[in-house]
Structures are given as C-alpha cells and as structure tokens.
Design a protein around this motif. Structure first.
Motif, PDB file in Angstrom:
ATOM      1  N   GLN A   6      68.809  47.975  35.067  1.00 18.75           N
ATOM      2  CA  GLN A   6      67.633  47.278  34.515  1.00 18.75           C
ATOM      3  C   GLN A   6      67.370  45.976  35.274  1.00 18.75           C
TER       4      GLN A   6
ATOM      5  N   TYR B 229      64.106  44.974  37.635  1.00 16.18           N
ATOM      6  CA  TYR B 229      63.333  43.740  37.456  1.00 16.18           C
ATOM      7  C   TYR B 229      63.208  42.980  38.778  1.00 16.18           C
TER       8      TYR B 229
ATOM      9  N   PRO C 263      61.125  45.672  41.685  1.00 11.75           N
ATOM     10  CA  PRO C 263      60.305  46.643  40.948  1.00 11.75           C
ATOM     11  C   PRO C 263      59.837  47.780  41.845  1.00 11.75           C
TER      12      PRO C 263
END
Length: 393
Positions: free
Chosen positions: A41, A45, A48
C-alpha cells in the motif's frame, strides 16, 4: 580503564540485532517486504500506477542500502518538499565532505529530520549519507523494522531493565564507533530520547555517556573518536504542534497516560504530510577542538554536562529564526519587544494559522488557555534559546 573498542578482529555478530542490513541480506528482505500488504500500500502511494513486478526489479537492482536510498528515497523526498515546504537549505561551511561525522541534532520530526539530512548531504557532494539511530518503540510492525534497516537505520533498544539497558548501551556505543572508524560512514542521532515537545532543545548527558562507552582512552578521547557535529534543525511550521499540545493536556489530566503505537503512527503521518514552511539545517564546527581544549581540563564528573551545554549553545546559536518565532515570543509575554522582526501581516498570518491548529485539537475537557500557551511556547522557545546563546557568545 576497560577498553571497548571494536577493531577489525572483534566479533561483529554482536551487532546483528541492531545494525542495518548488509548488502548480501537485502534480496531476501526485499522479497519479505514485497509480500507484506501494508508495504504494498505504501509503494502504491509513493509510486502510483507502478506494476509490482517493476517495483520488485527496481528493488532487486539496489545492491546496497545507499542504492536503495537513491532509487526510492531521494525522489520521494524531493517530491515531498515541493508539496509540504517552502524550500530547504543547509549551511555546511563548517564541515568537510571528505570526513565522517556523528551529527547530534535537535529533534523536530520523527522521520524527516534524518531523511532530509541524507538528501542535503548528497546535494552537498558527500559520497554517503548517514546511519540513523531509531528507537525500537517506533518499530512495532515487522515490515517497518525491515524497511528502516534497509534504509541505513540502527536500532536503539528501549524499555529494558537497568542491567539490560547497560549492556544494550555498550553495544550501541561500540557499534557507533565501528561505523565512524571502520565502516567509514556518518551517523545521525537525536540529542535526546524523543522529541522536545515544547521545542526547548536540550542535550541529554545520558546520550553522551552512552557514546563514551565505546572507543578507547579517556572520556574526552572516546567522544572525540565520534567526531560530533552539533546540527541545528529549524522548521518554520511544525505540523504536529496541535498533537503535541494535546499530549501535554492528556499527560496533565490522565494519570499514567502514554502515547500508543497508533499515536506514534499518526504523529509520523502528520509530520511527513503536513506543511512545514521554510526548513534550514546548520552544521556547527565539529567539537573535537573543544573536547581537546576546554573540556580536557575538566574533572571527569563534569565532562558530560559541560559537553552537553556546549552542544546546546552551538545548536541554539545556529537556529534559523522566522518571523513567527518572534511573534510567538511577543504574544507569550504580552509585549511588542521584538516587533522589529516581523510585520503586522506576519502576525496576522500566524494568528490565523494558530487558530486553525487549535481547532484541530479534539480531546475531552479541552483547556483552551493551557493549550494556547503550550503551543505558543513551541514557537517562542527557539527564539528564547537563540537570544540567550548569542548573548553568551
């Protein structure tokens, strides 16, 4: 006197539990990280749209910890500075990029103080960054512990018994001497355990006592072996100011209140993503000359306190003060003694910012006047300490 130096013939395995990962360990750690959902994750971030296999290949191409910092951290920090600051600079006139130092700094941001230093050293032409001292209280998640050890961090163990603390401190000190003198790398360590919540920065003599457990010779010689550079870090705005103010009230009102691991994560996220305004780093001269001069003549019992006071004076006199520091100082004292250092517009901007931060504090029985004073002190104390240090210079 017992000598605790770690020369080339000593057993380096005693550092295995605290040191950064060695290059040959990195591929297995990369695989472990890539299997972790939370790490994925974070990657999504930071990068992207990047396919996971492409990220994996980029990681596997990083043969050393420094390679990893260049490949992943440097660009991230540049992008972060564009979004969350009004620019960063460093005065490094007092240091030599061919030498190695232990940077002892005031502590403003849990993650970024050392990360920005790494970026600034690279920009200044240093051929390496720093090994970073980090408390294990911030490493409750296994993937975070892996990541910081990839990113050249070594671990300071906390919450131990007195006997365990002594042994851990000796190992930590020996490792620091090994980094400077044999790994030929720099070190960053905060001047105290945890951040000064009120920005009243003071070096803990206990940190210096730990440093003097390793090395050889007298206390002065052991400290000089680490080539300590006092480093002043100045952020115009502290994104965590409202969180710190809330902590002050919770500690006052709730018996035994302590920050949770979740609170630490919120502080880290807020510090990283919040607006910092202008940022300045200032390297004071290495204290070796002071140690072999003024400090060498002191009774042994006074050395640590005197060296701590010297580091504090250097850090304080090299703060970069912003108009808001003087605004806060005058607001705190109910005076206009320093109004030559700011405009009416500066004051209005600060008051508006201040009101916005106060509004973010969401705790039971919110004590507005107490919180107001605590937050003002965070911005006023650097000015108080700076003015005191230049008076004594």
């Amino acid at each position: 006197m017992e000598h605790n130096s770690c020369n080339a013939g000593c057993d380096l395995s005693k550092f295995d539990g605290i040191r950064p990962f060695n290059p040959e360990e990195l591929p297995a750690v990369y695989e472990r990280l890539l299997e972790d959902t939370q790490f994925r994750q974070v990657i999504a971030y930071i990068l992207p749209g990047a396919p996971l296999e492409a990220v994996r290949q980029k990681m596997m191409a990083c043969r050393t910890n420094l390679d990893f910092q260049f490949a992943f951290c440097y660009d991230f920090l540049n992008g972060l500075l564009k979004k969350t600051s009004a620019g960063i600079d460093m005065d490094r006139a007092a240091i030599d990029k061919k030498k190695r130092y232990t940077f002892v700094s005031n502590h403003r941001d849990i993650v970024l103080d050392s990360a920005f230093l790494d970026k600034l050293l690279i920009d200044a032409g240093f051929d390496t960054t720093c090994e970073i001292a980090i408390g294990d209280n911030l490493l409750s998640l296994p993937w975070v512990k892996d990541l910081v050890r990839v990113n050249k961090s070594f671990i300071v163990r906390r919450g131990l018994s007195p006997r365990e603390t002594l042994a851990a401190s000796r190992t930590l000190s020996e490792y620091m001497h090994f980094v400077i003198n044999e790994k030929n790398d720099n070190i960053w360590i905060a001047q105290r355990e945890g951040r000064a919540k009120d920005s009243n920065d003071r070096t803990q003599p206990a940190i210096l006592k730990m440093m003097a457990m390793g090395g050889q010779g007298s206390v002065v010689e052991r400290l000089a072996g680490l080539h300590i550079v006092p480093l002043s870090i100045s952020y115009e705005y502290d994104p965590c100011d409202f969180l710190k103010a809330a902590e002050f009230q919770l500690k006052r009102d709730v018996e035994g209140w302590k920050k949770s691991a979740h609170d630490d994560v919120v502080s880290m996220q807020t510090g990283i993503m919040g607006y910092k305004g202008r940022i300045h780093y200032h390297c004071s001269p290495c204290i070796d000359d002071y140690l072999y001069g003024e400090a060498a003549g002191l009774p042994k019992t006074d050395v640590f306190d005197a060296v701590a006071a010297h580091i504090d004076k250097e850090i304080h006199r090299n703060y970069c003060l912003f108009p808001i520091n003087y605004v806060a100082l005058d607001m705190l004292g109910g005076t206009a003694l320093h109004n030559d250092k700011y405009t009416l517009e500066d004051k209005a901007v600060f008051e508006q910012y201040f009101a916005g931060q106060m509004a973010k504090i969401d705790i039971p029985n919110k004590d507005e006047s107490f919180l107001y004073e605590r937050m003002l002190k965070m911005y006023a104390n650097p000015a108080v300490n700076y003015l005191s240090a230049i008076e004594r210079a």
